[in-house]
Design a protein around this motif. Structure first.
Motif, mmCIF file in Angstrom:
data_model
loop_
_atom_site.group_PDB
_atom_site.id
_atom_site.type_symbol
_atom_site.label_atom_id
_atom_site.label_comp_id
_atom_site.label_asym_id
_atom_site.label_seq_id
_atom_site.Cartn_x
_atom_site.Cartn_y
_atom_site.Cartn_z
ATOM 1 N N MET A 26 0.827 -1.207 0.000
ATOM 2 C CA MET A 26 0.000 0.000 0.000
ATOM 3 C C MET A 26 0.863 1.259 0.000
ATOM 4 N N THR A 27 1.876 1.254 0.842
ATOM 5 C CA THR A 27 2.774 2.412 0.939
ATOM 6 C C THR A 27 3.508 2.643 -0.373
ATOM 7 N N LEU A 28 3.989 1.563 -0.972
ATOM 8 C CA LEU A 28 4.738 1.668 -2.222
ATOM 9 C C LEU A 28 3.872 2.209 -3.354
ATOM 10 N N ILE A 29 2.656 1.698 -3.479
ATOM 11 C CA ILE A 29 1.762 2.148 -4.552
ATOM 12 C C ILE A 29 1.392 3.618 -4.363
ATOM 13 N N THR A 30 1.080 3.986 -3.113
ATOM 14 C CA THR A 30 0.720 5.382 -2.846
ATOM 15 C C THR A 30 1.891 6.308 -3.134
ATOM 16 N N PHE A 31 3.098 5.921 -2.714
ATOM 17 C CA PHE A 31 4.286 6.735 -2.973
ATOM 18 C C PHE A 31 4.543 6.867 -4.475
ATOM 19 N N ALA A 32 4.398 5.760 -5.201
ATOM 20 C CA ALA A 32 4.628 5.799 -6.644
ATOM 21 C C ALA A 32 3.624 6.713 -7.330
ATOM 22 N N ASN A 33 2.389 6.704 -6.859
ATOM 23 C CA ASN A 33 1.372 7.559 -7.468
ATOM 24 C C ASN A 33 1.639 9.033 -7.185
ATOM 25 N N VAL A 34 2.127 9.328 -5.983
ATOM 26 C CA VAL A 34 2.475 10.712 -5.644
ATOM 27 C C VAL A 34 3.614 11.202 -6.531
ATOM 28 N N VAL A 35 4.626 10.366 -6.712
ATOM 29 C CA VAL A 35 5.747 10.734 -7.584
ATOM 30 C C VAL A 35 5.259 10.934 -9.019
ATOM 31 N N ALA A 36 4.392 10.034 -9.481
ATOM 32 C CA ALA A 36 3.884 10.149 -10.852
ATOM 33 C C ALA A 36 3.121 11.457 -11.044
ATOM 34 N N ARG A 37 2.376 11.862 -10.033
ATOM 35 C CA ARG A 37 1.566 13.070 -10.166
ATOM 36 C C ARG A 37 2.409 14.333 -10.130
ATOM 37 N N TYR A 38 3.272 14.444 -9.136
ATOM 38 C CA TYR A 38 3.955 15.709 -8.892
ATOM 39 C C TYR A 38 5.298 15.834 -9.613
ATOM 40 N N VAL A 39 5.829 14.721 -10.076
ATOM 41 C CA VAL A 39 7.110 14.777 -10.791
ATOM 42 C C VAL A 39 6.891 14.640 -12.295
ATOM 43 N N PHE A 40 6.031 13.699 -12.684
ATOM 44 C CA PHE A 40 5.847 13.419 -14.108
ATOM 45 C C PHE A 40 4.495 13.913 -14.632
ATOM 46 N N ASN A 41 3.697 14.557 -13.774
ATOM 47 C CA ASN A 41 2.384 15.070 -14.176
ATOM 48 C C ASN A 41 1.540 13.978 -14.827
ATOM 49 N N ASN A 43 -0.550 9.921 -13.804
ATOM 50 C CA ASN A 43 -1.375 9.317 -12.765
ATOM 51 C C ASN A 43 -1.433 7.808 -12.971
ATOM 52 N N ILE A 44 -1.310 7.055 -11.877
ATOM 53 C CA ILE A 44 -1.515 5.610 -11.933
ATOM 54 C C ILE A 44 -2.997 5.377 -11.683
ATOM 55 N N LEU A 45 -3.735 5.117 -12.740
ATOM 56 C CA LEU A 45 -5.192 5.110 -12.661
ATOM 57 C C LEU A 45 -5.735 4.088 -11.668
ATOM 58 N N TRP A 46 -5.057 2.958 -11.558
ATOM 59 C CA TRP A 46 -5.572 1.881 -10.717
ATOM 60 C C TRP A 46 -5.062 1.949 -9.282
ATOM 61 N N ALA A 47 -4.233 2.943 -8.955
ATOM 62 C CA ALA A 47 -3.590 2.987 -7.644
ATOM 63 C C ALA A 47 -4.594 3.131 -6.504
ATOM 64 N N LEU A 48 -5.559 4.029 -6.656
ATOM 65 C CA LEU A 48 -6.523 4.260 -5.580
ATOM 66 C C LEU A 48 -7.359 3.017 -5.307
ATOM 67 N N GLU A 49 -7.870 2.414 -6.366
ATOM 68 C CA GLU A 49 -8.698 1.221 -6.165
ATOM 69 C C GLU A 49 -7.882 0.084 -5.551
ATOM 70 N N MET A 50 -6.650 -0.058 -5.986
ATOM 71 C CA MET A 50 -5.800 -1.112 -5.429
ATOM 72 C C MET A 50 -5.537 -0.898 -3.949
#
Length: 223
Positions: A26-41, A43-50
């Motif tokens: 859970m921590t890894l997926i959430t961290f990866a999604n934060v990086v994807a949003r704020y660094v690469f603009n 989104n990992i679409l399935w991250a929240l549901e997962m």
């Protein structure tokens, strides 16, 4: 006795490892999604549901493990002032209610999950009186965002008449419901056996908050 203790310890380690792995994922997926949003603009679409599914798995497995360890918090002020015999009677009454409640949860969990897995629900409102003769298989239902992993494609001929899944079928993440409710029922039955045998005198035995307060007071030199 030593062999039984070692077996129990091995099971404890498996359960603890599974719970820790889910929390870490859970921590890894959430961290990866934060990086994807704020660094690469992005989104990992399935991250929240997962993470929602993983949190449910974590909570349900953790609840079962806490029953096993007597780690659920509770109020035992009245129990502590009673002599052993009435205390045991109250414990047996409590565990009976818990077993009945867990049984109802298991029935409800199976009935909710079964059709998603092309299996029949149980008949009867409170107590299972059999299984459905006719039902609508619903294994074709998919989750909203999590893509279907290629290593699970082998289930398509078995569950979806050979049609391809675009998203993960719901019966896979939902399977945690009947599994953990069956485990919870088993844990309560084992607790009931322990109470009947006089090994424990209550279901809830955790005083983590009190222990932590006492530890802090000891460190500060307070009485």
């Amino acid at each position: 006795m030593h062999s039984r203790s070692s077996h129990s310890s091995a099971i404890d380690r498996i359960e603890e490892t599974a719970i820790a792995a889910i929390l870490g994922l859970m921590t890894l997926i959430t961290f990866a999604n934060v990086v994807a949003r704020y660094v690469f603009n992005a989104n990992i679409l399935w991250a929240l549901e997962m993470t929602v599914f993983l949190f449910a798995w974590l909570a349900l497995l953790g609840a079962c493990y806490a029953v096993k360890k007597g780690a659920h918090l509770g109020v035992d002020a009245i129990i502590d002032i009673l002599p052993p015999a009435p205390r045991r009677v109250l414990a047996l009454m409590s565990i009976t209610v818990c077993i009945a409640f867990a049984f109802l949860l298991l029935k409800g969990a199976w009935d909710y999950w079964a059709n998603f897995a092309n299996l029949p629900q149980t008949e009867g409102r409170w107590f299972p009186l059999g299984f459905q003769d006719k039902f609508r298989p619903q294994a074709w239902y998919e989750v909203n965002d999590i893509p279907m992993p290629d290593f699970l494609r082998w289930i398509e001929p078995l569950m979806n008449d050979g049609d391809s899944y675009e998203k993960l079928p719901r019966f896979i993440p939902y399977a945690i419901l009947p599994f953990t409710m069956a485990l919870l029922l088993f844990r309560f039955v084992m607790a009931g056996v322990a109470i009947w045998q006089g090994k424990i005198d209550r279901i809830v035995a955790s005083h983590e908050v009190e222990d932590e307060i006492a530890e802090v007071q000891a460190q500060r030199g307070e009485g």
